[in-house]
Design an enzyme around this catalytic site. Sequence first.
Site, PDB file in Angstrom:
ATOM      1  N   ASP A  13     -31.833  19.136 -62.046  1.00 23.64           N
ATOM      2  CA  ASP A  13     -31.434  20.391 -62.788  1.00 23.64           C
ATOM      3  C   ASP A  13     -33.389  21.084 -63.304  1.00 23.64           C
ATOM      4  OD1 ASP A  13     -29.134  19.487 -61.974  1.00 23.64           O
ATOM      5  OD2 ASP A  13     -28.716  17.901 -63.288  1.00 23.64           O
ATOM      6  N   LYS A  16     -34.726  24.300 -59.709  1.00 21.72           N
ATOM      7  CA  LYS A  16     -34.743  24.391 -58.728  1.00 21.72           C
ATOM      8  C   LYS A  16     -34.292  26.151 -58.227  1.00 21.72           C
ATOM      9  CE  LYS A  16     -33.795  20.630 -57.640  1.00 21.72           C
ATOM     10  NZ  LYS A  16     -33.664  20.352 -58.703  1.00 21.72           N
ATOM     11  N   ASN A  38     -24.290  16.260 -53.984  1.00 21.07           N
ATOM     12  CA  ASN A  38     -24.654  15.331 -55.234  1.00 21.07           C
ATOM     13  C   ASN A  38     -25.205  16.965 -55.913  1.00 21.07           C
ATOM     14  OD1 ASN A  38     -26.317  15.865 -53.184  1.00 21.07           O
ATOM     15  ND2 ASN A  38     -26.742  13.278 -53.817  1.00 21.07           N
ATOM     16  N   GLY A  40     -26.457  20.685 -57.640  1.00 22.54           N
ATOM     17  CA  GLY A  40     -25.876  22.497 -57.702  1.00 22.54           C
ATOM     18  C   GLY A  40     -27.333  23.021 -58.750  1.00 22.54           C
ATOM     19  N   HIS A  41     -27.485  23.967 -57.737  1.00 26.07           N
ATOM     20  CA  HIS A  41     -28.914  25.003 -57.432  1.00 26.07           C
ATOM     21  C   HIS A  41     -27.950  26.151 -58.311  1.00 26.07           C
ATOM     22  CE1 HIS A  41     -31.241  22.513 -54.865  1.00 26.07           C
ATOM     23  NE2 HIS A  41     -31.064  21.996 -55.590  1.00 26.07           N
ATOM     24  N   GLN A 218     -31.881  17.400 -55.850  1.00 24.81           N
ATOM     25  CA  GLN A 218     -32.776  16.446 -56.746  1.00 24.81           C
ATOM     26  C   GLN A 218     -33.776  16.498 -57.699  1.00 24.81           C
ATOM     27  OE1 GLN A 218     -30.610  15.422 -53.806  1.00 24.81           O
ATOM     28  NE2 GLN A 218     -29.190  15.625 -55.451  1.00 24.81           N
ATOM     29  N   THR A 295     -20.690  17.552 -61.733  1.00 20.68           N
ATOM     30  CA  THR A 295     -19.940  16.985 -62.886  1.00 20.68           C
ATOM     31  C   THR A 295     -19.675  17.824 -64.235  1.00 20.68           C
ATOM     32  OG1 THR A 295     -21.238  15.607 -63.224  1.00 20.68           O
ATOM     33  CG2 THR A 295     -20.578  14.710 -61.503  1.00 20.68           C
ATOM     34  N   ASP A 327     -38.007  28.372 -73.607  1.00 19.58           N
ATOM     35  CA  ASP A 327     -36.999  29.112 -74.751  1.00 19.58           C
ATOM     36  C   ASP A 327     -36.745  27.505 -75.800  1.00 19.58           C
ATOM     37  OD1 ASP A 327     -36.538  29.319 -71.871  1.00 19.58           O
ATOM     38  OD2 ASP A 327     -34.227  30.180 -72.503  1.00 19.58           O
ATOM     39  N   GLY A 409     -36.053  31.600 -69.620  1.00 16.65           N
ATOM     40  CA  GLY A 409     -34.619  32.229 -69.249  1.00 16.65           C
ATOM     41  C   GLY A 409     -33.819  32.392 -68.073  1.00 16.65           C
TER      42      GLY A 409
HETATM   43  P1  GDP Z   1     -31.877  22.708 -60.600  1.00 14.94           P
HETATM   44  O1  GDP Z   1     -30.435  21.790 -59.998  1.00 14.94           O
HETATM   45  O2  GDP Z   1     -32.757  22.315 -60.256  1.00 14.94           O
HETATM   46  O3  GDP Z   1     -31.673  24.378 -59.984  1.00 14.94           O
HETATM   47  O4  GDP Z   1     -30.872  23.192 -61.819  1.00 14.94           O
HETATM   48  P2  GDP Z   1     -29.660  23.370 -62.549  1.00 14.94           P
HETATM   49  O5  GDP Z   1     -29.043  24.723 -61.598  1.00 14.94           O
HETATM   50  O6  GDP Z   1     -28.708  21.629 -62.043  1.00 14.94           O
HETATM   51  O7  GDP Z   1     -29.538  23.592 -64.139  1.00 14.94           O
HETATM   52  C1  GDP Z   1     -30.917  24.386 -64.432  1.00 14.94           C
HETATM   53  C2  GDP Z   1     -30.178  25.142 -65.813  1.00 14.94           C
HETATM   54  O8  GDP Z   1     -30.638  25.391 -66.426  1.00 14.94           O
HETATM   55  C3  GDP Z   1     -29.413  25.984 -64.840  1.00 14.94           C
HETATM   56  O9  GDP Z   1     -27.839  26.474 -65.806  1.00 14.94           O
HETATM   57  C4  GDP Z   1     -29.996  27.509 -65.290  1.00 14.94           C
HETATM   58  O10 GDP Z   1     -29.413  28.937 -65.182  1.00 14.94           O
HETATM   59  C5  GDP Z   1     -30.814  27.283 -66.709  1.00 14.94           C
HETATM   60  N1  GDP Z   1     -32.127  27.539 -66.366  1.00 14.94           N
HETATM   61  C6  GDP Z   1     -33.306  27.757 -66.245  1.00 14.94           C
HETATM   62  N2  GDP Z   1     -34.173  28.730 -66.370  1.00 14.94           N
HETATM   63  C7  GDP Z   1     -34.023  28.426 -67.127  1.00 14.94           C
HETATM   64  C8  GDP Z   1     -34.680  28.788 -68.252  1.00 14.94           C
HETATM   65  O11 GDP Z   1     -36.090  29.485 -68.074  1.00 14.94           O
HETATM   66  N3  GDP Z   1     -34.507  28.489 -69.389  1.00 14.94           N
HETATM   67  C9  GDP Z   1     -32.943  28.797 -69.817  1.00 14.94           C
HETATM   68  N4  GDP Z   1     -32.604  28.861 -71.265  1.00 14.94           N
HETATM   69  N5  GDP Z   1     -32.301  28.417 -68.785  1.00 14.94           N
HETATM   70  C10 GDP Z   1     -32.718  28.211 -67.737  1.00 14.94           C
HETATM   71  P1  IMO Z   2     -30.277  19.033 -58.576  1.00 15.52           P
HETATM   72  O1  IMO Z   2     -30.116  18.951 -57.199  1.00 15.52           O
HETATM   73  C1  IMO Z   2     -29.537  15.628 -61.342  1.00 15.52           C
HETATM   74  C2  IMO Z   2     -28.192  11.486 -59.552  1.00 15.52           C
HETATM   75  C3  IMO Z   2     -26.680  10.931 -60.281  1.00 15.52           C
HETATM   76  C4  IMO Z   2     -27.101   9.572 -60.282  1.00 15.52           C
HETATM   77  C5  IMO Z   2     -28.302   9.718 -59.497  1.00 15.52           C
HETATM   78  C6  IMO Z   2     -27.204   8.967 -57.950  1.00 15.52           C
HETATM   79  O2  IMO Z   2     -28.998  19.626 -59.158  1.00 15.52           O
HETATM   80  O3  IMO Z   2     -31.247  18.602 -59.435  1.00 15.52           O
HETATM   81  P2  IMO Z   2     -26.346  10.291 -56.128  1.00 15.52           P
HETATM   82  O4  IMO Z   2     -24.199  11.057 -56.693  1.00 15.52           O
HETATM   83  O5  IMO Z   2     -27.143  10.956 -55.822  1.00 15.52           O
HETATM   84  O6  IMO Z   2     -26.352   8.753 -55.406  1.00 15.52           O
HETATM   85  O7  IMO Z   2     -26.684  10.098 -57.503  1.00 15.52           O
HETATM   86  O8  IMO Z   2     -28.417  10.601 -58.718  1.00 15.52           O
HETATM   87  N1  IMO Z   2     -28.203  13.228 -59.258  1.00 15.52           N
HETATM   88  C7  IMO Z   2     -28.299  14.445 -60.272  1.00 15.52           C
HETATM   89  N2  IMO Z   2     -28.945  14.566 -61.703  1.00 15.52           N
HETATM   90  N3  IMO Z   2     -29.462  16.546 -60.605  1.00 15.52           N
HETATM   91  C8  IMO Z   2     -29.030  16.733 -59.459  1.00 15.52           C
HETATM   92  O9  IMO Z   2     -29.451  17.180 -58.384  1.00 15.52           O
HETATM   93  C9  IMO Z   2     -28.947  15.071 -58.635  1.00 15.52           C
HETATM   94  N4  IMO Z   2     -28.112  14.775 -57.740  1.00 15.52           N
HETATM   95  C10 IMO Z   2     -27.800  13.584 -57.650  1.00 15.52           C
HETATM   96  O10 IMO Z   2     -26.447  11.834 -61.227  1.00 15.52           O
HETATM   97  O11 IMO Z   2     -27.781   9.305 -62.042  1.00 15.52           O
HETATM   98 MG    MG Z   3     -28.980  20.979 -60.322  1.00 17.68          MG
END
Ligand code: GDP
Ligand code: IMO
Ligand code: MG
Length: 428
Positions: A13, A16, A38, A40-41, A218, A295, A327, A409
Amino acid sequence: MSNIIILGAQWGDEGKGKIVDLVCDRFDIVARYQGGHNAGHTVLIGEKKFILKLIPSGILHPGKQAVIGNGLVVDPAALLTEIQSLESAGVHVSGRLFISNRAHVLFPFHRTMERMLDAIGTTSRGIGPCYEDKAGRRGLRMADLLDDRNFSAQLKTLAAEKGTVASAFGINEGLDLARMLADYQAFAERMRPMVCDTARLLNDAIRAGKKVMFEGAQGTLLDLDHGTYPFVTSSSASAGGASTGTGVPPTRIDAVVAVAKAYTTRVGGGPFPTEALDDMGDQIRQRGNEFGSVTGRPRRCGWFDLPLVRYSAMLNGFDSLVVTKLDVLDGLEKIPVCVAYRSGRHELTEMPATTAGWAAIEPVYECLPGWQTPTAGTSRYEELPQQARAYLTYLEDRIGVEVGCISTGPERNQTIIRPDSRFQQLFA
Ligand code: GDP
Ligand code: IMO
Ligand code: MG
């Protein structure tokens, strides 16, 4: 520099999705190499918000091809739902998405298995048990699913084994094999046009001069081998996984760009030395909207951990580091950064390898001055407050890698690309 990996440096998270979307135009193909739904981007494009789970974020760019590599585990129902929701949002997936015939197929009984065994707070998607079947050499792959002659017998064998295990755990859900078979046969027909040998597709494309981006899911500390085992996911999220998970040889991959938050988060159980259990943790969670995109679970929040990211840099060979969510730290008086761990009378600069080792350490912090002028939305490095620049330089010096891009942001234009950085050269 043609073929580049973008991956998470921490526990997932990191943002990416946003960064993949930002630099995607320079590539012809975006390939995922591990994990499953698993992940979520999140990608924000104007008013529209997309959360991609199995499909590479590159699909949002018209004309780009997207590949689901052999290293993934694919829940066909989840994939087809994702395709449908993209199509209804006006993103045409048809003809642009290719699924490896070697990717493993996830079945409902994998989720059942996970309910029996999960001790680490997984996403409950059945990811671990599906990879267990892969490593146990009894899993079924996309090519098996499409093999009309043999699939039903193979599924019967695998399902029978799961039934035996489930009854041993006192779970008698009465697996409806005929129904599952019919469902999966229907999925197979819908996926058939997209399934191929993606190792061949990618290698041919590279030979023809096309450019490939590898999108990690991940994060490095969730990597099965190198992460905070056993609190990890079941695939190779670090750079090495890009090669085994797609069939593109390491000699054809040119660079690795990592994404880290300006602080740290993690979802689920496991060690987290810099976790802020006080109201600072709550503040970061609220301001950073730190709730899981898959989740909805609140993410655990804490401070930047240098030993962890340094280890991650070593494992992946970062060419450049992107720091996101700067930020979120706006307005803090001071910002603690973990520089080492204390274990009894010893100071460690490396992460421990055992759960007991993790339990025995405490973070050693250095506090940096915060900044009072907002950075949110800034797109020029010179416009960052001096303390924010000092914070980034501090991280850069101690990790030993440039911070080539800073995200201020969630939107595309809320990004700083540093002039003359390696990041800029890579994506020029
Ligand atoms: P990923 O799994 O690595 O793609 O990241 P996620 O999408 O799960 O979580 C990143 C969250 O941070 C998302 O809700 C993005 O919209 C948000 N986000 C990404 N870059 C920034 C940033 O620079 N500032 C803020 N405030 N939010 C961001
Ligand atoms: P993205 O790609 C954050 C975590 C789960 C748990 C552990 C194992 O959005 O960054 P699993 O269901 O993969 O067997 O769970 O890994 N986990 C993540 N945490 N971002 C993810 O994906 C994750 N995918 C799995 O919360 O701790
Ligand atoms: Mg994610």
